[in-house]
Scaffold this motif. Sequence first.
Motif, PDB file in Angstrom:
ATOM      1  N   GLY A 125       5.451  -3.203   4.339  1.00 54.71           N
ATOM      2  CA  GLY A 125       4.610  -2.332   3.780  1.00 54.71           C
ATOM      3  C   GLY A 125       3.597  -1.063   4.889  1.00 54.71           C
ATOM      4  N   ASN A 126       3.720  -1.916   5.508  1.00 50.17           N
ATOM      5  CA  ASN A 126       2.559  -0.564   6.086  1.00 50.17           C
ATOM      6  C   ASN A 126       2.495   0.564   6.411  1.00 50.17           C
ATOM      7  OD1 ASN A 126       1.205  -3.241   6.672  1.00 50.17           O
ATOM      8  ND2 ASN A 126       1.203  -3.213   8.855  1.00 50.17           N
ATOM      9  N   PHE A 160     -14.540  11.908   1.826  1.00 53.69           N
ATOM     10  CA  PHE A 160     -13.193  11.562   1.841  1.00 53.69           C
ATOM     11  C   PHE A 160     -12.803  10.494   0.947  1.00 53.69           C
ATOM     12  CE2 PHE A 160     -16.240  10.795   5.774  1.00 53.69           C
ATOM     13  CZ  PHE A 160     -14.939  11.283   7.123  1.00 53.69           C
ATOM     14  N   GLN A 161     -11.954  11.036   0.761  1.00 51.26           N
ATOM     15  CA  GLN A 161     -11.179  10.178  -1.027  1.00 51.26           C
ATOM     16  C   GLN A 161     -10.011   9.910  -0.671  1.00 51.26           C
ATOM     17  OE1 GLN A 161     -11.749  11.337  -5.270  1.00 51.26           O
ATOM     18  NE2 GLN A 161     -10.095  12.503  -5.264  1.00 51.26           N
ATOM     19  N   MET A 162      -9.401   8.737  -0.906  1.00 49.76           N
ATOM     20  CA  MET A 162      -7.926   8.628  -1.272  1.00 49.76           C
ATOM     21  C   MET A 162      -6.774   7.721  -2.954  1.00 49.76           C
ATOM     22  SD  MET A 162      -5.606   5.672   1.435  1.00 49.76           S
ATOM     23  CE  MET A 162      -5.404   6.762   2.252  1.00 49.76           C
ATOM     24  N   ILE A 163      -5.733   8.524  -2.827  1.00 49.53           N
ATOM     25  CA  ILE A 163      -5.626   8.200  -4.358  1.00 49.53           C
ATOM     26  C   ILE A 163      -4.080   7.236  -3.396  1.00 49.53           C
ATOM     27  CG2 ILE A 163      -4.214   8.414  -5.850  1.00 49.53           C
ATOM     28  CD1 ILE A 163      -5.982  11.024  -6.344  1.00 49.53           C
ATOM     29  N   PHE A 164      -4.258   5.989  -4.106  1.00 48.00           N
ATOM     30  CA  PHE A 164      -3.199   4.984  -3.641  1.00 48.00           C
ATOM     31  C   PHE A 164      -2.536   3.613  -4.525  1.00 48.00           C
ATOM     32  CE2 PHE A 164      -7.597   3.460  -2.898  1.00 48.00           C
ATOM     33  CZ  PHE A 164      -7.546   2.237  -2.674  1.00 48.00           C
ATOM     34  N   TRP A 165      -1.721   3.426  -4.741  1.00 47.20           N
ATOM     35  CA  TRP A 165      -0.645   2.166  -4.895  1.00 47.20           C
ATOM     36  C   TRP A 165      -0.795   1.123  -4.483  1.00 47.20           C
ATOM     37  CZ3 TRP A 165       0.744   2.867 -10.055  1.00 47.20           C
ATOM     38  CH2 TRP A 165       0.980   4.426 -10.924  1.00 47.20           C
ATOM     39  N   ILE A 166      -1.986  -0.661  -5.003  1.00 48.34           N
ATOM     40  CA  ILE A 166      -1.293  -1.787  -4.588  1.00 48.34           C
ATOM     41  C   ILE A 166      -1.129  -2.131  -6.235  1.00 48.34           C
ATOM     42  CG2 ILE A 166      -2.588  -3.936  -3.570  1.00 48.34           C
ATOM     43  CD1 ILE A 166      -4.762  -1.718  -3.033  1.00 48.34           C
ATOM     44  N   ASP A 167       0.392  -2.645  -5.499  1.00 45.87           N
ATOM     45  CA  ASP A 167       1.687  -2.838  -6.874  1.00 45.87           C
ATOM     46  C   ASP A 167       1.620  -2.232  -7.876  1.00 45.87           C
ATOM     47  OD1 ASP A 167       1.509  -5.416  -4.620  1.00 45.87           O
ATOM     48  OD2 ASP A 167      -0.055  -6.636  -5.835  1.00 45.87           O
ATOM     49  N   GLU A 168       0.857  -2.419  -9.096  1.00 43.21           N
ATOM     50  CA  GLU A 168       1.469  -1.904  -9.854  1.00 43.21           C
ATOM     51  C   GLU A 168      -0.020  -0.975 -10.543  1.00 43.21           C
ATOM     52  OE1 GLU A 168       2.464  -4.197 -12.896  1.00 43.21           O
ATOM     53  OE2 GLU A 168       4.183  -5.176 -12.139  1.00 43.21           O
ATOM     54  N   THR A 169      -1.051  -1.185  -9.801  1.00 40.50           N
ATOM     55  CA  THR A 169      -1.869  -0.481  -9.895  1.00 40.50           C
ATOM     56  C   THR A 169      -3.057   0.763  -9.244  1.00 40.50           C
ATOM     57  OG1 THR A 169      -3.202  -2.443 -11.315  1.00 40.50           O
ATOM     58  CG2 THR A 169      -4.792  -0.481 -10.904  1.00 40.50           C
ATOM     59  N   LYS A 170      -2.926   1.868  -9.796  1.00 39.26           N
ATOM     60  CA  LYS A 170      -3.338   3.108  -9.413  1.00 39.26           C
ATOM     61  C   LYS A 170      -4.523   3.076  -9.527  1.00 39.26           C
ATOM     62  CE  LYS A 170      -3.085   6.826 -10.351  1.00 39.26           C
ATOM     63  NZ  LYS A 170      -2.278   8.588 -10.734  1.00 39.26           N
ATOM     64  N   TYR A 171      -5.465   3.686  -7.842  1.00 41.62           N
ATOM     65  CA  TYR A 171      -6.734   3.943  -7.278  1.00 41.62           C
ATOM     66  C   TYR A 171      -7.202   4.804  -6.924  1.00 41.62           C
ATOM     67  CZ  TYR A 171      -7.005  -1.304  -7.783  1.00 41.62           C
ATOM     68  OH  TYR A 171      -6.696  -3.478  -8.598  1.00 41.62           O
ATOM     69  N   ARG A 172      -8.315   5.479  -7.552  1.00 40.57           N
ATOM     70  CA  ARG A 172      -9.147   6.663  -6.221  1.00 40.57           C
ATOM     71  C   ARG A 172     -10.086   6.306  -6.314  1.00 40.57           C
ATOM     72  NH1 ARG A 172     -12.079  11.063  -8.513  1.00 40.57           N
ATOM     73  NH2 ARG A 172     -12.130  10.320 -10.345  1.00 40.57           N
ATOM     74  N   TYR A 173     -10.557   6.067  -5.139  1.00 42.19           N
ATOM     75  CA  TYR A 173     -11.764   5.834  -4.406  1.00 42.19           C
ATOM     76  C   TYR A 173     -11.963   6.008  -3.449  1.00 42.19           C
ATOM     77  CZ  TYR A 173     -14.686   3.141  -0.926  1.00 42.19           C
ATOM     78  OH  TYR A 173     -16.166   2.385  -0.148  1.00 42.19           O
ATOM     79  N   GLY A 174     -13.774   6.606  -2.822  1.00 40.94           N
ATOM     80  CA  GLY A 174     -13.715   7.383  -2.197  1.00 40.94           C
ATOM     81  C   GLY A 174     -15.524   7.770  -1.675  1.00 40.94           C
ATOM     82  N   MET A 176       0.653  -1.205  -0.293  1.00 41.03           N
ATOM     83  CA  MET A 176       0.028  -0.453   0.415  1.00 41.03           C
ATOM     84  C   MET A 176       0.784   1.022   0.408  1.00 41.03           C
ATOM     85  SD  MET A 176      -2.371   1.982   0.231  1.00 41.03           S
ATOM     86  CE  MET A 176      -4.331   1.389   0.507  1.00 41.03           C
ATOM     87  N   ILE A 177       0.628   2.217  -1.055  1.00 43.78           N
ATOM     88  CA  ILE A 177       1.640   3.064  -0.920  1.00 43.78           C
ATOM     89  C   ILE A 177       0.456   4.436  -1.337  1.00 43.78           C
ATOM     90  CG2 ILE A 177       3.069   4.968  -2.417  1.00 43.78           C
ATOM     91  CD1 ILE A 177       4.345   2.530  -3.184  1.00 43.78           C
ATOM     92  N   ILE A 178       0.399   5.759   0.069  1.00 42.78           N
ATOM     93  CA  ILE A 178      -0.564   6.258  -0.533  1.00 42.78           C
ATOM     94  C   ILE A 178       0.517   7.643  -1.380  1.00 42.78           C
ATOM     95  CG2 ILE A 178      -2.121   8.375   0.819  1.00 42.78           C
ATOM     96  CD1 ILE A 178      -2.025   6.310   3.701  1.00 42.78           C
ATOM     97  N   GLN A 179      -0.942   7.725  -1.826  1.00 47.39           N
ATOM     98  CA  GLN A 179      -0.325   9.414  -2.885  1.00 47.39           C
ATOM     99  C   GLN A 179      -1.237  10.557  -2.255  1.00 47.39           C
ATOM    100  OE1 GLN A 179      -0.366   8.272  -7.348  1.00 47.39           O
ATOM    101  NE2 GLN A 179      -0.985  10.654  -7.223  1.00 47.39           N
ATOM    102  N   ASP A 180      -2.346  10.336  -2.432  1.00 47.05           N
ATOM    103  CA  ASP A 180      -3.016  11.618  -1.836  1.00 47.05           C
ATOM    104  C   ASP A 180      -4.087  11.280  -0.901  1.00 47.05           C
ATOM    105  OD1 ASP A 180      -1.170  13.654  -3.090  1.00 47.05           O
ATOM    106  OD2 ASP A 180      -2.855  13.368  -5.171  1.00 47.05           O
TER     107      ASP A 180
END
Length: 423
Positions: A318-319, A105-119, A1-5
Amino acid sequence: MIIQDFSFGNFRSFKEIQTLSLTKAKLTAKKDKVLEESHTFVHQRDVFLKSKAIYGANASGKSNLVKALSVFLKIISQSLKNEKVLELINSFRLSADSMERPSFFQMIFWIDETKYRYGFEATDKAIQSEWLYEKKGKKETCYFIRENQAISYLNETLFKEGDIYLGLAQQEEGNKEFLSPTSLFLKMLTSFPFAKISKAIVEGFERIKVLSGLGTPEMTAYAREALRVPAKKSFMLEMLKRGDTAVEKLGFLELDNDNTEGLEAPKKRSVLLSAKKLNRVDTDKIPLSLFAFEEYESEGTQRLFEYAAYLYDALHQGNVLIIDQFDSQLHPLLAKRLVDLFNSAANTHSQIIFVTQNTQLMEENLLRRDQIAFVEKDRQGGSHLYCLAEIKGVKTEAHQREYLCGRYGATPVVGDFKELFEI
């Protein structure tokens, strides 16, 4: 898990939507460039910050920022089973129009090679909207959009699990718009074995840990359990040693509970013991003395012990760590070492977000300008979040001095306390 925004709005003291970014800013100052290699990391050609410090006056809204992250994660985790979890939402109360609108509420994040935007948007009674987007390369694709209890758009090709679920719901209920007003669609999908994307996302959110620098029973229990894993125990003990706590060993003493009523067989209880030398003479001939850890060790030692368990998981699994009042029980040098740990070249992808009042951490060789953020309230009581890198004209100044002088804002307007003698 990588947080972008992470973006949020109409929540507690934050009226307008604010964004906490862990994306590297384009800084050209020499000292920022020097720190770039160790303080940032590259993932799929994007560059992210390893750490972010949040500063601000008391009651400015710093803890509300952490609460926004915590509530976002708790609603995702608990909405399916706990209908009252939405009661954690508390909209901005100093404006009549805000009280009628949902929180965002919204987070842009990465799981492995995919970037998601969920909110999602929700009040304390119901979820009003929800969305999930995926981005691979330059194109962003919508998976689904929810409006109240209906799915207004669904990508049946790329998000097949959503289509399968709605098909099953339609057969059972005779209504393709079958959604609970208090449950997130994403979380509802995780109940089914075919929902691989939803499960991966929810499991990713579970890797974000929100902690309190004041400690909690949950943190203590987590650390105690971590001691039973040999690799974690070695890491935690080594951190206590390097933190100058004088703790040489850690272990449990298993005792029987008193059984005064005689109705049940005695149950075991574990007492955590720390072993310490009576003095600092460097010799193995000096015997170790045992102490009940939670009774005799200082608050600072106990906090470092608790942090160590989460730090191990962050650095090895990777937490993401989010810590309010990060250094409330820690010496400034110890707090600096913990920040150094995340900003080291050996850390390849772990992230920490922390709230602090320790201005010594603003030293230019410890944090880049895009790693320092501030929270400040306006005259209407609304909190605003901004980054040091956004302030024009700031490049290589002594950030600690400039901040305390009020140049960056987010400092308290404090009167002369000596006048209290006259009251």
